[in-house]
Design a protein around this motif. Sequence first.
Motif, mmCIF file in Angstrom:
data_model
loop_
_atom_site.group_PDB
_atom_site.id
_atom_site.type_symbol
_atom_site.label_atom_id
_atom_site.label_comp_id
_atom_site.label_asym_id
_atom_site.label_seq_id
_atom_site.Cartn_x
_atom_site.Cartn_y
_atom_site.Cartn_z
ATOM 1 N N PHE A 128 -99.160 46.554 -3.450
ATOM 2 C CA PHE A 128 -99.617 45.267 -2.927
ATOM 3 C C PHE A 128 -98.896 44.075 -3.556
ATOM 4 C CE2 PHE A 128 -103.030 48.323 -2.545
ATOM 5 C CZ PHE A 128 -103.518 48.117 -1.266
ATOM 6 N N LEU A 129 -97.957 44.330 -4.455
ATOM 7 C CA LEU A 129 -97.340 43.246 -5.210
ATOM 8 C C LEU A 129 -96.097 42.706 -4.519
ATOM 9 C CD1 LEU A 129 -97.600 44.655 -8.842
ATOM 10 C CD2 LEU A 129 -99.147 43.065 -7.675
ATOM 11 N N GLU A 130 -95.837 41.423 -4.729
ATOM 12 C CA GLU A 130 -94.612 40.801 -4.260
ATOM 13 C C GLU A 130 -93.505 41.038 -5.287
ATOM 14 O OE1 GLU A 130 -95.393 36.748 -3.333
ATOM 15 O OE2 GLU A 130 -97.005 37.213 -1.912
ATOM 16 N N TYR A 131 -92.293 40.631 -4.932
ATOM 17 C CA TYR A 131 -91.117 41.050 -5.692
ATOM 18 C C TYR A 131 -91.163 40.630 -7.159
ATOM 19 C CZ TYR A 131 -89.291 36.270 -5.520
ATOM 20 O OH TYR A 131 -89.120 34.924 -5.686
ATOM 21 N N ASP A 132 -91.627 39.408 -7.448
ATOM 22 C CA ASP A 132 -91.603 38.951 -8.834
ATOM 23 C C ASP A 132 -92.571 39.741 -9.707
ATOM 24 O OD1 ASP A 132 -93.663 37.881 -7.348
ATOM 25 O OD2 ASP A 132 -93.781 36.025 -8.502
ATOM 26 N N MET A 133 -93.720 40.100 -9.152
ATOM 27 C CA MET A 133 -94.691 40.885 -9.917
ATOM 28 C C MET A 133 -94.248 42.342 -10.040
ATOM 29 S SD MET A 133 -98.197 39.215 -8.413
ATOM 30 C CE MET A 133 -97.487 38.985 -6.778
ATOM 31 N N ILE A 134 -93.551 42.853 -9.024
ATOM 32 C CA ILE A 134 -93.008 44.207 -9.118
ATOM 33 C C ILE A 134 -92.012 44.295 -10.268
ATOM 34 C CG2 ILE A 134 -91.503 45.874 -7.951
ATOM 35 C CD1 ILE A 134 -92.843 45.150 -5.341
ATOM 36 N N ASP A 135 -91.193 43.265 -10.428
ATOM 37 C CA ASP A 135 -90.219 43.262 -11.516
ATOM 38 C C ASP A 135 -90.884 43.184 -12.887
ATOM 39 O OD1 ASP A 135 -87.999 43.467 -9.883
ATOM 40 O OD2 ASP A 135 -87.730 41.300 -9.685
ATOM 41 N N ASN A 136 -92.049 42.559 -12.968
ATOM 42 C CA ASN A 136 -92.739 42.403 -14.251
ATOM 43 C C ASN A 136 -93.643 43.582 -14.595
ATOM 44 O OD1 ASN A 136 -91.624 39.852 -14.718
ATOM 45 N ND2 ASN A 136 -93.261 38.810 -13.604
ATOM 46 N N LEU A 137 -93.985 44.382 -13.597
ATOM 47 C CA LEU A 137 -94.961 45.454 -13.813
ATOM 48 C C LEU A 137 -94.516 46.497 -14.834
ATOM 49 C CD1 LEU A 137 -97.685 46.680 -13.054
ATOM 50 C CD2 LEU A 137 -96.555 47.835 -11.139
ATOM 51 N N PRO A 138 -93.265 46.995 -14.817
ATOM 52 C CA PRO A 138 -92.896 48.025 -15.795
ATOM 53 C C PRO A 138 -93.092 47.585 -17.244
ATOM 54 C CG PRO A 138 -91.251 47.902 -14.060
ATOM 55 C CD PRO A 138 -92.166 46.740 -13.861
ATOM 56 N N TYR A 139 -92.703 46.361 -17.558
ATOM 57 C CA TYR A 139 -92.869 45.905 -18.938
ATOM 58 C C TYR A 139 -94.346 45.721 -19.284
ATOM 59 C CZ TYR A 139 -92.446 43.301 -23.254
ATOM 60 O OH TYR A 139 -92.565 42.900 -24.563
ATOM 61 N N LEU A 140 -95.146 45.265 -18.320
ATOM 62 C CA LEU A 140 -96.579 45.113 -18.574
ATOM 63 C C LEU A 140 -97.212 46.455 -18.926
ATOM 64 C CD1 LEU A 140 -99.246 43.533 -18.573
ATOM 65 C CD2 LEU A 140 -99.358 43.888 -16.094
ATOM 66 N N VAL A 141 -96.853 47.500 -18.186
ATOM 67 C CA VAL A 141 -97.399 48.827 -18.472
ATOM 68 C C VAL A 141 -96.905 49.322 -19.832
ATOM 69 C CG1 VAL A 141 -97.481 51.229 -17.707
ATOM 70 C CG2 VAL A 141 -97.643 49.383 -16.029
ATOM 71 N N ALA A 142 -95.622 49.095 -20.126
ATOM 72 C CA ALA A 142 -95.093 49.499 -21.431
ATOM 73 C C ALA A 142 -95.781 48.745 -22.560
ATOM 74 C CB ALA A 142 -93.585 49.269 -21.474
#
Length: 276
Positions: A128-142
């Motif tokens: 459900f995420l747009e491009y900017d949040m998709i790019d930030n998601l991996p680091y957030l999970v890490a």
Amino acid sequence: MQGSFKIQLINMGTRAAAFTAKIRSLYDCQLRLMHNIQPLPSGTDIANTVKYFSQTLLSVLKDVPRSPLEMIRDADNDAERMGLYPNLDYKGLFNAISQLVDSAPHLQYGIQAFGQAVLQCLGCLLPFLEYDMIDNLPYLVAYCVAVFPASLHQEILNLLCYYILPFTITRRYSGMEEESEASQSVGAIIMMVFQHSNNPAHHCQLLECLMSMKQWVVKDLLCVIAYGTCGARVSAAKLLFYYWPPFDAKLFDRKGLLCKFANTCKINCDSRNSEL
């Protein structure tokens, strides 16, 4: 026919209002935690609210005609993908979850339930995420490795390696020759996991996952060796010498590598040693 359509509109409006109200409650919990406003919410209380979002997102996905995960791989499909969903505040939910992760160290109890609920919700939220949040998601999970208990580290690594990274760092942007921001954050992801997880199996799992999806991941490893903390540097150096030069996870035995990790010893350096 008109009556049923009207009922659907009412239900959609009710769901959107409830969705927004629940997001506000998450912001309120984060505010109370950060400013120590009594009564402090427990991790279990917040987890119950976060579970509502996971259930709602999964129910939305059941009605989607196409596979949104496959559409994520190509950024050109973002507009079509987002058009498949009802108008809910997905960005607000992502921001609220991000702030709650930062507030996790302030939880007095219930951190295990909170962490599990957050990880599940982040996995459900990806389509459900747009491009900017998709790019930030991996680091957030890490980053969750740094604030969640060690008992959740394996779950975090599994979410990263089997679900988040395959659909984020491999995204294609038309007319863009450079790597995506998600791919550029790989060095920071490696550094975060290597620094805060003491389990060498997690380090191997992450690096082997990245080697299967990204070329020249050795550059990210060298970046960790150059700029990371002491613990992250040591782990990165060991893995560099083990996998170099082919950097192909299929050619190596992880069990043998873990034995080498376990048998290492620390070398203490002092002024007397430096004179030798």
